[in-house]
Design a protein around this motif. Structure first.
Motif, PDB file in Angstrom:
ATOM      1  N   ARG A   8       0.868  -1.172   0.000  1.00 28.91           N
ATOM      2  CA  ARG A   8       0.000   0.000   0.000  1.00 28.91           C
ATOM      3  C   ARG A   8       0.903   1.219   0.000  1.00 28.91           C
ATOM      4  N   GLY A  61      -5.256   4.990   5.391  1.00 29.70           N
ATOM      5  CA  GLY A  61      -6.440   5.189   4.570  1.00 29.70           C
ATOM      6  C   GLY A  61      -6.177   5.969   3.292  1.00 29.70           C
ATOM      7  N   TYR A  91      -6.949   4.731  -0.245  1.00 27.52           N
ATOM      8  CA  TYR A  91      -8.342   4.561  -0.653  1.00 27.52           C
ATOM      9  C   TYR A  91      -8.972   5.864  -1.128  1.00 27.52           C
ATOM     10  N   GLU A  92      -8.282   6.967  -1.010  1.00 25.29           N
ATOM     11  CA  GLU A  92      -8.867   8.276  -1.315  1.00 25.29           C
ATOM     12  C   GLU A  92      -8.818   8.672  -2.788  1.00 25.29           C
TER      13      GLU A  92
END
Length: 173
Positions: free
Chosen positions: A156, A162, A165-166
């Motif tokens: 990732r 997070g 995922y944006e």
């Protein structure tokens, strides 16, 4: 990222609008290597070298104001900067040179990072984010010894977990 920004700028100009400039927020010095990509296409190209989280947020606002396409390379350095600044402040506040980030600290760090995420998600300009790859780990039991061990299970973006995922489009190279 540079080729995408160039193509996007030329595509926008082809639709009859003004050719948007490209702004490159650079943490690694790579912006100098791609200058000719934009010059040869007649695209206004501006760079800034920084690893300051505050500069990252300001660059989004500046790009919006200029109608620019923004390239950020590397998001990883901005994530590291916000974490390191927090640890330095914590050590000073506690007068403890060995203090480190603990679970409750994430309740402060993540909302600070979220101020960028909100800007990014609500921006009216095109933003191309580059980041280093980091491993995702999981626990797996060894079939012979029955001991649990950590294994790399994927990758990732090496930034706030997070962040990957944006974006509307995510490309791993």
């Amino acid at each position: 990222a540079s080729q995408i920004a160039k193509g996007l700028s030329l595509l926008i100009a082809k639709s009859g609008k003004a050719k948007p400039p490209v702004m490159f927020l650079d943490t690694e010095g790579g912006s100098t290597f791609v200058k000719s990509v934009f010059e040869s296409a007649g695209i206004d190209y501006q760079t800034a070298s920084t690893r300051s989280f505050q500069d990252l947020k300001a660059s989004v606002r500046e790009a919006e104001g200029a109608g620019a396409i923004l390239i950020v390379d590397s998001m990883t350095h901005f994530w590291e900067e916000i974490r390191e600044a927090y640890v330095v402040a914590k050590r000073k506040r506690l007068r403890n040179d060995h203090a480190r980030i603990e679970l409750p600290d994430w309740n402060i760090i993540k909302p600070m990072w979220g101020t960028f995420t909100t800007l990014f998600l609500n921006s009216n300009c095109h933003i191309i984010l580059c980041g280093r790859a980091g491993s995702v780990y999981e626990t797996q039991e060894d079939e012979e010894t029955h001991k649990k061990q950590m294994i790399a299970a994927g990758t990732r973006m090496a930034a706030e977990k997070g962040m990957g995922y944006e974006p509307s489009l995510l490309v791993e190279m």
